[in-house]
Design an enzyme around this catalytic site. Structure first.
Site, short mmCIF file in Angstrom:
data_model
loop_
_atom_site.label_atom_id
_atom_site.label_comp_id
_atom_site.label_asym_id
_atom_site.label_seq_id
_atom_site.Cartn_x
_atom_site.Cartn_y
_atom_site.Cartn_z
N ALA A 352 0.86 -1.18 0.00
CA ALA A 352 0.00 0.00 0.00
C ALA A 352 0.89 1.23 0.00
O ALA A 352 2.10 1.13 0.22
CB ALA A 352 -0.92 0.00 1.21
N GLU A 354 0.85 5.51 1.25
CA GLU A 354 0.15 6.44 2.13
C GLU A 354 -0.15 7.79 1.51
O GLU A 354 -0.33 8.78 2.22
CB GLU A 354 0.97 6.67 3.40
CG GLU A 354 2.32 7.40 3.19
CD GLU A 354 3.51 6.48 2.99
OE1 GLU A 354 4.65 6.93 3.16
OE2 GLU A 354 3.28 5.30 2.65
N ASN A 355 -0.25 7.91 0.18
CA ASN A 355 -0.52 9.20 -0.46
C ASN A 355 -1.55 9.99 0.35
O ASN A 355 -2.59 9.44 0.74
CB ASN A 355 -1.07 8.99 -1.87
CG ASN A 355 -0.28 7.97 -2.65
OD1 ASN A 355 0.91 8.13 -2.89
ND2 ASN A 355 -0.95 6.90 -3.04
N GLU A 388 -0.98 2.74 7.08
CA GLU A 388 -1.07 3.86 6.14
C GLU A 388 -1.76 5.07 6.78
O GLU A 388 -1.39 6.22 6.49
CB GLU A 388 -1.82 3.43 4.88
CG GLU A 388 -1.25 2.21 4.17
CD GLU A 388 0.26 2.31 3.92
OE1 GLU A 388 0.77 3.42 3.68
OE2 GLU A 388 0.93 1.26 3.97
N HIS A 391 0.64 7.09 8.82
CA HIS A 391 1.48 7.96 7.99
C HIS A 391 0.84 9.31 7.68
O HIS A 391 1.55 10.25 7.31
CB HIS A 391 1.77 7.28 6.65
CG HIS A 391 2.93 6.35 6.66
ND1 HIS A 391 4.15 6.67 7.18
CD2 HIS A 391 3.06 5.08 6.15
CE1 HIS A 391 4.99 5.65 7.02
NE2 HIS A 391 4.35 4.67 6.40
#
Length: 982
Positions: A352, A354-355, A388, A391
């Site tokens: 995955a 973490e945008n 995520e 983050h």
């Protein structure tokens, strides 16, 4: 980003593919068709160029000549790149306006782009240097931003430096410091198929392929989508505009604010989506996806997936908002964006990413199907989502200034993910699982001389990819957990909040975090005023490895000599490393039994040894002491022989072993077996510790034991004495097997389920008759079902064992049945189970066919899943050699197939060499390294580690094989004799 970490066409017609490891073959067309095709191709290229030009606003500036292209092989340049690859700081970005038009259909897969970058000039310069990679720049213009209008600045040259992936814009006049300029660039690029940058992915519906376009920019691939200042510290605001077919949707980091007609004469079905300007953020966190996916939402929080998989996202939508709310309370900072989306992608290189505001996932890490997916998979989904979301603050709100501090990002999220999971699934005991799943696991890698510090200098992209490993993730998490315990959670949390608020929307280094934590620790009186967190933590982040703490008791005066030395698994006795650490010491005794207090009672302040005189220390030769309560410290512990014997006596007592805390029982097994592996203690002592396991029913000690036995299994499985190892383990697991049984009970706790999964896996692998019979029967029942894809009678938690065992003892019929189920499965976790199980076959030709299909573009196995196949084969005594030979013989093809990044190839090297333990295998590995020296230069850390591991395995066999087989023989005979007597 999850490690630890593209597209094919699913075979839905039931045919079996073949593979010749060369470039994909061509096809035959008529001359007329060829002519029409060529004309269409030329016109399409012309159209792309004209469209890109049309997208660029006209500033009335002169056009510069573009020297060199941004295409070509990215690896050839980077391999010889100098260390000087950082951008100059004379010009820094303020904001980006990015306009992209992807062409998502067969035969094209390009995109047209235009970017306006508002830059701040910090010192006079005649050049602007930024990043590009594999995009073709057609025009660059520059203007000075005034109060009322923009004044053009003459651009004399635009040059691509492919070695450094720089775009250098030379100017006809000197830019003035403290002024703002607008740099406008028009370009085109490819929607690639290597899962990097702006790439394409596909899935099938009723045998029809559907295409999507999406992004993966970490660590250095935003430059593949638009020219940019692609370093994490160079934060800016982003406004994204995406043109897409009206039948599709676009999502990005920020909410969509409007949609307008695209007004492309030849693309009447295209329209523009315009997104809100972002907060200041790093380029690697920018994201956008164009798809025909559907969504579910609770308002602020949404999940996206393909139509046929959307129902599998219910669990993610259930726990995601809860974890997000927990983190808002934990950090004491509200989530700073107006929305958060999560999307499950068919093809994704990592687990995955973490945008900020748009988290992208592999399907298997976001989707969960009740009744089909396993409990383990459910925990995996919760853990990745928690990671995520952690983050979004730690990494996104405050970002490491450079990739050397990647560990701060990933280590922190790997630790805090446990807290997030605990908030939504407290019965899983995730913080305790961290010890046996993460901490003890990374001890193995960090015990090699070729390990690296947590914080490590890196420059070019391959070096950065190298450190997305267990050291950055698991060791980083382990030392943060240690810090949480010695500072106390209250101080730790207040220090984090101070750090995040002071550095919000900026970048930071580990020293910034240490300062915030020190301030809070001094304020709360948890550290002396002359001691800082930096003093302590630099010894853990800037040095390689970890210490072995040796406790030698003085039974006459009740004191103990405590010494430290770096623990190295490859012949520890010859270790000359002089590293020293600040070590927090915790302990308890047989008279005290305090297994909850993790506050240090003593520190070793970079001291080689200290004498501990504490009234709590017992003087009796019959009493024991245990150091490192709950294994909160990142170190192993050895004792004098008498104390070890006292501990063994306590463990083998039928009820007395429970007086030792569960996690510390797991620690004793793990430490003892690994101290023997490093030749610190002898295997006779270490294996004596394992004898008590025949009465142990708790999950955690058994998890540690299975991890330790896994190494013995790898080393002994090809030896003549393997039968003794099998017999001993079958004796040990007999009571545990009886306790859990072969029936999956829906009311069982998570840890009881995990315990059953582990013991059944081992029992069936070792040939336990009842286990094998049950597994084969259940598989045959499934096989005989008239509708196997709709009716699978095997309980989800037993699938891994049942599938693997049936394929292992079966033949082609069982394997081909599993292959068809894989092709037709709609649930990602089910596909993953089958991929692993198909590697259990004992038929070399089946395994050879399988590994060929793993890297065939038309087989049905996605590029992202090829490492899963390699892992499955490498875990098979027959498949390991086959996997390595395949890697060696097909290296050029694999290098092309997986693209420029060495990340996947590094994984394949590790997997296929892990079991090597003979001189012949070691020689073969060394020959491969020499053969591919040029390609492996940028993967030197991985090469050093696998060579050291193989050499250590060879040495281990020479030193320990006879001793272990003799002990196992004696233990098995004694048990059999006692059984006859009883």
């Amino acid at each position: 980003m999850m490690t630890k970490p593209p597209e094919v066409v699913s075979m839905m017609d039931g045919t079996t593919p073949t593979l010749t490891v060369t470039r994909p073959p061509g096809f035959i067309i008529s001359r007329l068709t060829a002519a029409l095709f060529f004309t269409g191709f030329v016109l399409s290229l012309l159209f792309v160029a004209l469209l890109a030009y049309a997208l660029a606003p006209c500033h009335g500036l002169g056009r510069a000549r573009v020297l060199g292209g941004a295409g070509g092989s990215p690896t050839s340049g980077w391999r010889r790149a100098s260390a000087d690859v950082r951008l100059p700081r004379s010009v820094v970005p303020h904001s980006y306006d990015v306009r992209l038009t992807p062409f998502i259909w067969e035969g094209n897969f390009t995109f047209a782009g235009h970017v306006d970058i508002v830059v701040n000039v910090t010192e006079p310069t005649r050049k602007i240097t930024l990043h590009v990679n594999e995009i073709d720049v057609h025009e660059a213009t520059l203007s000075l931003i005034g109060l009322d209008l923009e004044s053009p600045v003459r651009v004399t040259e635009v040059k691509n430096d492919s070695v450094k992936q720089f775009l250098v814009v030379s100017l006809g006049e000197e830019l003035r410091a403290q002024e703002q300029y607008r740099l406008s660039i028009r370009y085109t690029g490819q929607l690639n198929d290597v899962l990097q940058g702006f790439y394409r992915s596909s899935y099938t519906v009723n045998n029809t392929k559907r295409w999507i376009a999406t992004t993966q920019f970490q660590s250095t691939d935003a430059r593949r989508a638009f020219p940019c200042f692609d370093e994490p510290a160079l934060k800016a605001k982003f406004t994204i505009h995406i043109a897409r077919p009206y039948s599709m949707i676009a999502i990005s980091n920020m909410p969509k604010i409007s949609t307008t007609p695209a007004d492309f004469p030849d693309l009447p079905d295209y329209e523009w989506d315009h997104f809100m300007e972002s907060v200041p953020m790093s380029t690697y966190l920018v994201a956008f996806t164009i798809s025909d996916f559907e969504k579910m939402s609770d308002g602020r929080f949404s999940v996206y997936a393909r139509h046929d998989a959307l129902a599998q996202a219910h669990y993610s939508l259930e726990i995601g908002p809860k974890i997000l709310k927990h983190y808002e309370q934990y950090y004491n900072i509200k989530f700073p964006l107006p929305k958060l989306d999560m999307i499950a992608l068919p093809d994704f290189s990592a687990g995955a990413m973490e945008n900020w505001g748009l988290i992208t996932y592999r399907e298997t890490t976001m989707l969960y199907q009740d009744g089909i997916s396993t409990n383990k998979h459910k925990m995996r989904v919760a853990t990745v989502i928690s990671h995520e979301l952690a983050h979004q603050w730690f990494g996104n709100l405050v970002t490491p200034s450079w990739w050397s501090d990647l560990w701060l990002n990933e280590g922190f999220a790997t630790y805090v993910e446990c807290l997030g999971v605990d908030a939504v699934e407290p019965s899983w005991r995730k913080l305790e699982q961290f010890v046996t799943e993460d901490l003890q696991n990374v001890f193995l890698l960090d015990a090699y001389k070729s390990s690296h510090p947590i914080s490590v200098n890196v420059n070019h992209p391959n070096e950065i990819d190298d450190i997305f490993d267990s050291i950055s993730y698991e060791k980083g998490a382990a030392v943060i957990r240690m810090m949480d315990n010695f500072l106390t959670t209250e101080v730790f949390k207040s220090g984090l909040t101070k750090y995040l608020k002071e550095r919000a929307y900026q970048s930071a280094t580990q020293d910034d975090l240490w300062q915030a934590l020190t301030d809070e620790a001094h304020l709360a009186g948890k550290l002396p005023q002359d001691v800082t967190v930096k003093q302590i933590m630099d010894t853990w982040t800037l040095q390689t490895g970890f210490p072995l703490i040796t406790v030698t008791r003085n039974y006459d005066d009740g004191s103990a000599e405590i010494s430290q030395k770096r623990f190295i698994v490859s012949n520890h006795s010859q270790n000359t490393d002089r590293s020293l650490w600040w070590v927090p010491l915790t302990f308890t005794t047989s008279r005290e039994l305090e297994f909850d207090n993790t506050t240090p009672s003593q520190w070793m302040r970079k001291e080689r040894s200290i004498t501990l005189k504490d009234p709590r220390l017992p003087q009796s030769r019959k009493d024991w002491i245990i150091f490192n309560i709950k294994e909160t410290g990142f170190y192993r512990v050895n004792y004098d022989t008498q104390n070890w014997q006292n501990l063994i006596n306590q463990l083998v007592d039928s009820e007395g072993f429970k007086r030792i805390g569960t996690i510390n029982r797991a620690q004793l097994v793990d430490d003892a077996m690994n101290l023997a592996r490093a030749n610190v203690i002898n295997y006779t002592l270490a294996l004596d510790v394992t004898r008590y396991l025949k009465q142990e029913l708790d999950y955690f000690p058994w998890k540690s034991a299975f991890n330790a036995f896994d190494y013995l299994d790898n080393m002994l499985c090809k030896s003549a004495g393997y039968d003794k190892f099998k017999a001993y383990l079958l004796q040990l697991v007999a009571r545990l097997y009886e306790d859990v049984g072969f029936m999956d009970n829906m009311t069982d706790s998570q840890l009881r389920v995990f315990k059953r999964v582990d013991v059944l896996k081992w029992a069936c692998t070792l040939g336990h008759e009842d286990c094998v019979r049950n597994a084969v029967t259940q598989f045959q029942n499934w096989h005989s079902s008239p509708y196997p894809d709709r009716n699978n009678p095997i309980s989800p938690n037993l699938k891994a064992t049942v599938y693997c065992t049936a394929i292992q003892v079966g033949g082609q019929k069982e394997w081909d049945f599993a292959w068809q189920r894989f092709l037709k499965a709609n649930v990602g976790s089910e596909k993953n189970l089958l991929l692993n199980a198909m590697g259990c076959s004992r038929e070399p030709w089946i395994l050879s066919r399988y590994i060929n299909w793993a890297v065939s573009p038309d087989s049905g196995i996605r590029k992202q899943d090829a490492p899963t196949v390699f892992a499955a084969l490498s875990g098979n005594v027959i498949g390991q050699t086959l996997a390595f030979n395949f890697l060696r013989e097909n290296w050029p093809y694999l290098k092309e197939y997986f693209g420029a990044s060495m990340f996947t190839l590094n994984t394949l090297i590790r997997l296929s060499s892990n079991r090597m333990n003979t001189d012949v295998e070691l020689r073969s590995l060394r020959e491969f390294v020499v053969e591919r020296k040029e390609d492996l230069e940028s993967a030197s850390k991985v090469v050093d580690q696998v060579l050291e591991n193989a050499q250590a395995n060879v040495n281990w066999m020479q030193m320990n094989y006879k001793t272990i087989i003799a002990w196992l023989t004696s233990a098995v005979n004694n048990t059999q004799r006692n059984s006859r007597l009883s």
